[in-house]
Design a protein around this motif. Sequence first.
Motif, PDB file in Angstrom:
ATOM      1  N   ASN A   1       0.830  -1.198   0.000  1.00  0.00           N
ATOM      2  CA  ASN A   1       0.000   0.000   0.000  1.00  0.00           C
ATOM      3  C   ASN A   1       0.871   1.257   0.000  1.00  0.00           C
ATOM      4  N   ARG A   2       0.213   2.376  -0.244  1.00  0.00           N
ATOM      5  CA  ARG A   2       0.896   3.668  -0.308  1.00  0.00           C
ATOM      6  C   ARG A   2       0.386   4.608   0.783  1.00  0.00           C
ATOM      7  N   ILE A   3      -0.069   4.060   1.891  1.00  0.00           N
ATOM      8  CA  ILE A   3      -0.638   4.876   2.952  1.00  0.00           C
ATOM      9  C   ILE A   3       0.362   5.920   3.441  1.00  0.00           C
ATOM     10  N   LYS A   4       1.599   5.515   3.688  1.00  0.00           N
ATOM     11  CA  LYS A   4       2.617   6.451   4.186  1.00  0.00           C
ATOM     12  C   LYS A   4       2.833   7.591   3.192  1.00  0.00           C
ATOM     13  N   GLU A   5       2.897   7.280   1.910  1.00  0.00           N
ATOM     14  CA  GLU A   5       3.103   8.313   0.890  1.00  0.00           C
ATOM     15  C   GLU A   5       1.962   9.321   0.885  1.00  0.00           C
ATOM     16  N   VAL A   6       0.736   8.820   0.976  1.00  0.00           N
ATOM     17  CA  VAL A   6      -0.429   9.707   0.967  1.00  0.00           C
ATOM     18  C   VAL A   6      -0.450  10.563   2.231  1.00  0.00           C
ATOM     19  N   LEU A   7      -0.157   9.965   3.382  1.00  0.00           N
ATOM     20  CA  LEU A   7      -0.092  10.737   4.621  1.00  0.00           C
ATOM     21  C   LEU A   7       0.967  11.836   4.524  1.00  0.00           C
ATOM     22  N   ASP A   8       2.146  11.492   4.034  1.00  0.00           N
ATOM     23  CA  ASP A   8       3.229  12.476   3.897  1.00  0.00           C
ATOM     24  C   ASP A   8       2.815  13.608   2.956  1.00  0.00           C
TER      25      ASP A   8
ATOM     26  N   TYR B   1      -1.963   3.276  17.308  1.00  0.00           N
ATOM     27  CA  TYR B   1      -0.882   3.849  16.508  1.00  0.00           C
ATOM     28  C   TYR B   1      -0.023   2.733  15.921  1.00  0.00           C
ATOM     29  N   ASN B   2       0.258   1.706  16.735  1.00  0.00           N
ATOM     30  CA  ASN B   2       1.115   0.611  16.259  1.00  0.00           C
ATOM     31  C   ASN B   2       0.526  -0.088  15.036  1.00  0.00           C
ATOM     32  N   MET B   3      -0.801  -0.252  15.020  1.00  0.00           N
ATOM     33  CA  MET B   3      -1.438  -0.897  13.878  1.00  0.00           C
ATOM     34  C   MET B   3      -1.301  -0.031  12.626  1.00  0.00           C
ATOM     35  N   VAL B   4      -1.605   1.254  12.764  1.00  0.00           N
ATOM     36  CA  VAL B   4      -1.507   2.158  11.611  1.00  0.00           C
ATOM     37  C   VAL B   4      -0.062   2.273  11.150  1.00  0.00           C
ATOM     38  N   HIS B   5       0.872   2.310  12.080  1.00  0.00           N
ATOM     39  CA  HIS B   5       2.292   2.352  11.717  1.00  0.00           C
ATOM     40  C   HIS B   5       2.674   1.087  10.937  1.00  0.00           C
ATOM     41  N   SER B   6       2.155  -0.048  11.346  1.00  0.00           N
ATOM     42  CA  SER B   6       2.415  -1.301  10.621  1.00  0.00           C
ATOM     43  C   SER B   6       1.863  -1.237   9.206  1.00  0.00           C
ATOM     44  N   TYR B   7       0.679  -0.626   9.052  1.00  0.00           N
ATOM     45  CA  TYR B   7       0.114  -0.439   7.708  1.00  0.00           C
ATOM     46  C   TYR B   7       1.029   0.457   6.874  1.00  0.00           C
ATOM     47  N   ALA B   8       1.442   1.573   7.464  1.00  0.00           N
ATOM     48  CA  ALA B   8       2.255   2.553   6.746  1.00  0.00           C
ATOM     49  C   ALA B   8       3.619   1.992   6.347  1.00  0.00           C
ATOM     50  N   GLN B   9       4.135   1.066   7.149  1.00  0.00           N
ATOM     51  CA  GLN B   9       5.438   0.453   6.855  1.00  0.00           C
ATOM     52  C   GLN B   9       5.308  -0.813   6.013  1.00  0.00           C
TER      53      GLN B   9
ATOM     54  N   GLN C   1      -1.131  -5.472   6.207  1.00  0.00           N
ATOM     55  CA  GLN C   1      -2.027  -4.842   5.249  1.00  0.00           C
ATOM     56  C   GLN C   1      -3.408  -4.699   5.875  1.00  0.00           C
ATOM     57  N   PRO C   2      -4.020  -3.523   5.703  1.00  0.00           N
ATOM     58  CA  PRO C   2      -5.358  -3.335   6.258  1.00  0.00           C
ATOM     59  C   PRO C   2      -6.376  -4.195   5.512  1.00  0.00           C
ATOM     60  N   SER C   3      -7.464  -4.510   6.200  1.00  0.00           N
ATOM     61  CA  SER C   3      -8.559  -5.216   5.537  1.00  0.00           C
ATOM     62  C   SER C   3      -9.140  -4.297   4.466  1.00  0.00           C
TER      63      SER C   3
ATOM     64  N   ASP D   1     -11.128  -1.607   6.147  1.00  0.00           N
ATOM     65  CA  ASP D   1     -10.286  -0.560   6.726  1.00  0.00           C
ATOM     66  C   ASP D   1      -9.663   0.314   5.642  1.00  0.00           C
ATOM     67  N   LEU D   2      -9.307  -0.291   4.517  1.00  0.00           N
ATOM     68  CA  LEU D   2      -8.738   0.473   3.414  1.00  0.00           C
ATOM     69  C   LEU D   2      -9.757   1.491   2.897  1.00  0.00           C
ATOM     70  N   TYR D   3     -11.015   1.070   2.778  1.00  0.00           N
ATOM     71  CA  TYR D   3     -12.074   2.003   2.375  1.00  0.00           C
ATOM     72  C   TYR D   3     -12.241   3.121   3.405  1.00  0.00           C
ATOM     73  N   LYS D   4     -12.183   2.775   4.691  1.00  0.00           N
ATOM     74  CA  LYS D   4     -12.311   3.785   5.742  1.00  0.00           C
ATOM     75  C   LYS D   4     -11.158   4.775   5.671  1.00  0.00           C
ATOM     76  N   ILE D   5      -9.947   4.272   5.460  1.00  0.00           N
ATOM     77  CA  ILE D   5      -8.769   5.140   5.358  1.00  0.00           C
ATOM     78  C   ILE D   5      -8.924   6.091   4.174  1.00  0.00           C
ATOM     79  N   ALA D   6      -9.360   5.567   3.033  1.00  0.00           N
ATOM     80  CA  ALA D   6      -9.557   6.403   1.848  1.00  0.00           C
ATOM     81  C   ALA D   6     -10.588   7.490   2.131  1.00  0.00           C
ATOM     82  N   GLU D   7     -11.656   7.139   2.827  1.00  0.00           N
ATOM     83  CA  GLU D   7     -12.694   8.114   3.157  1.00  0.00           C
ATOM     84  C   GLU D   7     -12.152   9.173   4.106  1.00  0.00           C
TER      85      GLU D   7
END
Length: 69
Positions: free
Chosen positions: A2-9, A26-34, A38-40, A43-49
């Motif tokens: 995923n590109r969560i970290k890139e989008v957050l940055d 925080y640890n879960m989201v950090h694991s996603y960002a690194q 991978q989020p379900s 959760d990926l839809y929620k993050i996008a929203e």
Amino acid sequence: MNRIKEVLDRKGIKQIWLAEQLGKSYNMVHSYAQNKRQPSIDDLYKIAEILNVDIKELLVSNKPEQKTK
């Protein structure tokens, strides 16, 4: 992957803020960002929203880019 970290940055958003909005640690989201976890899809839809982006922006394409001639 995923590109969560890139989008957050790009948006100047901290992982801790996303964790609070998502209702995850925080640890879960950090694991996603690194890309350690991978989020379900839900959760990926929620993050996008939450980030106000198309879900496609959070994913790394599984197809190589086509080069035009």
